[in-house]
Design an enzyme around this catalytic site. Sequence first.
Site, PDB file in Angstrom:
ATOM      1  N   TYR A  47       0.714  -1.189  -0.126  1.00  0.00           N
ATOM      2  CA  TYR A  47       0.227   0.214   0.051  1.00  0.00           C
ATOM      3  C   TYR A  47       0.904   1.418  -0.232  1.00  0.00           C
ATOM      4  CZ  TYR A  47      -3.288   3.160   1.493  1.00  0.00           C
ATOM      5  OH  TYR A  47      -5.038   4.097   1.638  1.00  0.00           O
ATOM      6  N   LYS A  63       0.949   4.157  -2.637  1.00  0.00           N
ATOM      7  CA  LYS A  63       1.043   5.287  -2.701  1.00  0.00           C
ATOM      8  C   LYS A  63       1.727   6.649  -3.149  1.00  0.00           C
ATOM      9  CE  LYS A  63      -3.785   5.044  -1.498  1.00  0.00           C
ATOM     10  NZ  LYS A  63      -4.786   4.958  -2.374  1.00  0.00           N
TER      11      LYS A  63
HETATM   12  N1  LIG Z   1      -9.824   6.655   5.190  1.00  0.00           N
HETATM   13  C1  LIG Z   1      -8.425   6.828   5.216  1.00  0.00           C
HETATM   14  O1  LIG Z   1      -7.566   7.355   6.924  1.00  0.00           O
HETATM   15  C2  LIG Z   1      -7.590   7.095   4.191  1.00  0.00           C
HETATM   16  C3  LIG Z   1      -6.090   7.418   4.483  1.00  0.00           C
HETATM   17  C4  LIG Z   1      -5.067   7.913   4.015  1.00  0.00           C
HETATM   18  C5  LIG Z   1      -5.735   6.937   1.993  1.00  0.00           C
HETATM   19  N2  LIG Z   1      -7.286   6.580   1.716  1.00  0.00           N
HETATM   20  C6  LIG Z   1      -7.063   6.706   0.295  1.00  0.00           C
HETATM   21  O2  LIG Z   1      -8.117   7.022   0.170  1.00  0.00           O
HETATM   22  C7  LIG Z   1      -9.188   6.693  -0.700  1.00  0.00           C
HETATM   23  C8  LIG Z   1     -10.820   5.414  -0.018  1.00  0.00           C
HETATM   24  O3  LIG Z   1     -10.301   5.095   1.231  1.00  0.00           O
HETATM   25  P1  LIG Z   1     -11.892   5.045   2.015  1.00  0.00           P
HETATM   26  O4  LIG Z   1     -11.211   5.163   3.549  1.00  0.00           O
HETATM   27  O5  LIG Z   1     -12.525   5.961   1.457  1.00  0.00           O
HETATM   28  O6  LIG Z   1     -12.247   3.573   1.475  1.00  0.00           O
HETATM   29  P2  LIG Z   1     -13.886   2.851   1.845  1.00  0.00           P
HETATM   30  O7  LIG Z   1     -13.471   1.280   1.561  1.00  0.00           O
HETATM   31  O8  LIG Z   1     -14.453   3.220   2.627  1.00  0.00           O
HETATM   32  O9  LIG Z   1     -13.964   2.553  -0.083  1.00  0.00           O
HETATM   33  C9  LIG Z   1     -13.062   2.833  -0.759  1.00  0.00           C
HETATM   34  C10 LIG Z   1     -14.978   2.456  -1.901  1.00  0.00           C
HETATM   35  O10 LIG Z   1     -13.541   1.442  -3.315  1.00  0.00           O
HETATM   36  C11 LIG Z   1     -14.252   1.423  -3.569  1.00  0.00           C
HETATM   37  N3  LIG Z   1     -13.227  -0.162  -4.869  1.00  0.00           N
HETATM   38  C12 LIG Z   1     -12.334  -0.338  -4.466  1.00  0.00           C
HETATM   39  N4  LIG Z   1     -12.142  -1.228  -5.915  1.00  0.00           N
HETATM   40  C13 LIG Z   1     -12.008  -0.732  -6.837  1.00  0.00           C
HETATM   41  C14 LIG Z   1     -12.263  -0.887  -7.681  1.00  0.00           C
HETATM   42  N5  LIG Z   1     -11.293  -1.687  -8.360  1.00  0.00           N
HETATM   43  N6  LIG Z   1     -12.839  -0.344  -8.514  1.00  0.00           N
HETATM   44  C15 LIG Z   1     -13.436   0.567  -8.312  1.00  0.00           C
HETATM   45  N7  LIG Z   1     -14.190   1.011  -6.979  1.00  0.00           N
HETATM   46  C16 LIG Z   1     -12.998  -0.009  -5.962  1.00  0.00           C
HETATM   47  C17 LIG Z   1     -15.170   0.118  -2.923  1.00  0.00           C
HETATM   48  O11 LIG Z   1     -16.062  -0.734  -3.257  1.00  0.00           O
HETATM   49  C18 LIG Z   1     -14.838   0.949  -2.013  1.00  0.00           C
HETATM   50  O12 LIG Z   1     -16.731   1.677  -2.063  1.00  0.00           O
HETATM   51  C19 LIG Z   1      -8.663   5.416  -1.011  1.00  0.00           C
HETATM   52  O13 LIG Z   1      -7.429   5.429  -2.019  1.00  0.00           O
HETATM   53  C20 LIG Z   1      -7.592   4.986   0.634  1.00  0.00           C
HETATM   54  O14 LIG Z   1      -6.411   4.243   0.194  1.00  0.00           O
HETATM   55  C21 LIG Z   1      -8.160   6.626   3.368  1.00  0.00           C
END
Ligand SMILES: NC(=O)c1ccc[n+]([C@@H]2O[C@H](COP(=O)([O-])OP(=O)(O)OC[C@H]3O[C@@H](n4cnc5c(N)ncnc54)[C@H](O)[C@@H]3O)[C@@H](O)[C@H]2O)c1
Length: 293
Positions: free
Chosen positions: A163, A167
């Site tokens: 990851y 990233k």
């Molecule tokens: N939540 C945090 O604190 C955090 C921190 C750093 C980065 N991020 C990044 O933010 C982004 C969103 O994450 P989140 O926390 O909302 O997670 P989440 O799991 O709540 O939402 C992610 C969504 O992406 C969808 N998804 C996954 N693979 C997919 C694909 N191949 N095609 C289409 N849709 C797909 C999932 O079905 C889900 O609805 C991600 O890239 C994650 O790495 C989140």
Amino acid sequence: MSGRLLEGRVAIVSGAGRGLGRAHAEELARHGARVVINDFDGAVANEAVAAIEAAGGEALAKSGDVADWKGAEELIGAAVAAWGRLDVLINNAGFVRDRMVVSTSEEEWDAVIRVHLKGHFAPTRHAVEHWRARAKAGEPVDARIINTTSGAGLRGSVGQAAYSAAKAGIAALTLVAAAELARYGVAVNAIAPAARTRMTETTFAEMMKRPASGFDAMDPANVSPLVAWLASAEAKSVTGRVFEVAGGLISVAEGWRAGPRVDRGERWNAAELGAVVKSLLGDAATPEKVYGT
Ligand SMILES: NC(=O)c1ccc[n+]([C@@H]2O[C@H](COP(=O)([O-])OP(=O)(O)OC[C@H]3O[C@@H](n4cnc5c(N)ncnc54)[C@H](O)[C@@H]3O)[C@@H](O)[C@H]2O)c1
């Protein structure tokens, strides 16, 4: 807040069925954008569309795997077919498979690298074709790509090798795309968010706790105003930047840059490098901590 920032603009948000993507899609729609909701999970994509429509906004669902080359092409096509154009691409979809380096399987490595890196590149590549064609036809283009990196990609995170690597790759992709796409009128930036979502509620349970009262800093909706602003015409001159955002805090990541240096003017002898490296490290800024150390 004054006015709606995105009137007339057409946006795609990948992974917008839940979590941060859903919050971004709702915020973009509140500001007047028409939004294509992509998600792997068609049911949550439909729910997000229904919520936006219930609030008086315009959205449509295009479910599918964003890291699939053809699927990504169809996603861009869906925006153009429905509304004649695309202005904003929010690359957000992704998942984690947390493992130590020593226990990461080949499948886990490939899945995480694919969903994040290819899941960013494939829609970018097809969106850029749309913008390049419009620019070549003499149309004004004022487009945006907003990528999603992570503190894990900027500093590293124990238990998240694949990851973090993906990233970090997204941060580098952001810099290259910003440099290459300015000529077509496309600004490209990235956010590194922190919020309570399905992805973090178990891994970072303590940090993500909801306060009994007051400002809920880990609400994903806190991240979305910056995304909406970056998507707007006001942000035209901001490109190639990475913003960390959580709660009410926004910071600009300053990235890799050359630090203390020494130039011998000829090849070094390995035996003399001990003192040289010690001196360079003595002059260098202390690295930020890797998460989990
Ligand atoms: N939540 C945090 O604190 C955090 C921190 C750093 C980065 N991020 C990044 O933010 C982004 C969103 O994450 P989140 O926390 O909302 O997670 P989440 O799991 O709540 O939402 C992610 C969504 O992406 C969808 N998804 C996954 N693979 C997919 C694909 N191949 N095609 C289409 N849709 C797909 C999932 O079905 C889900 O609805 C991600 O890239 C994650 O790495 C989140």
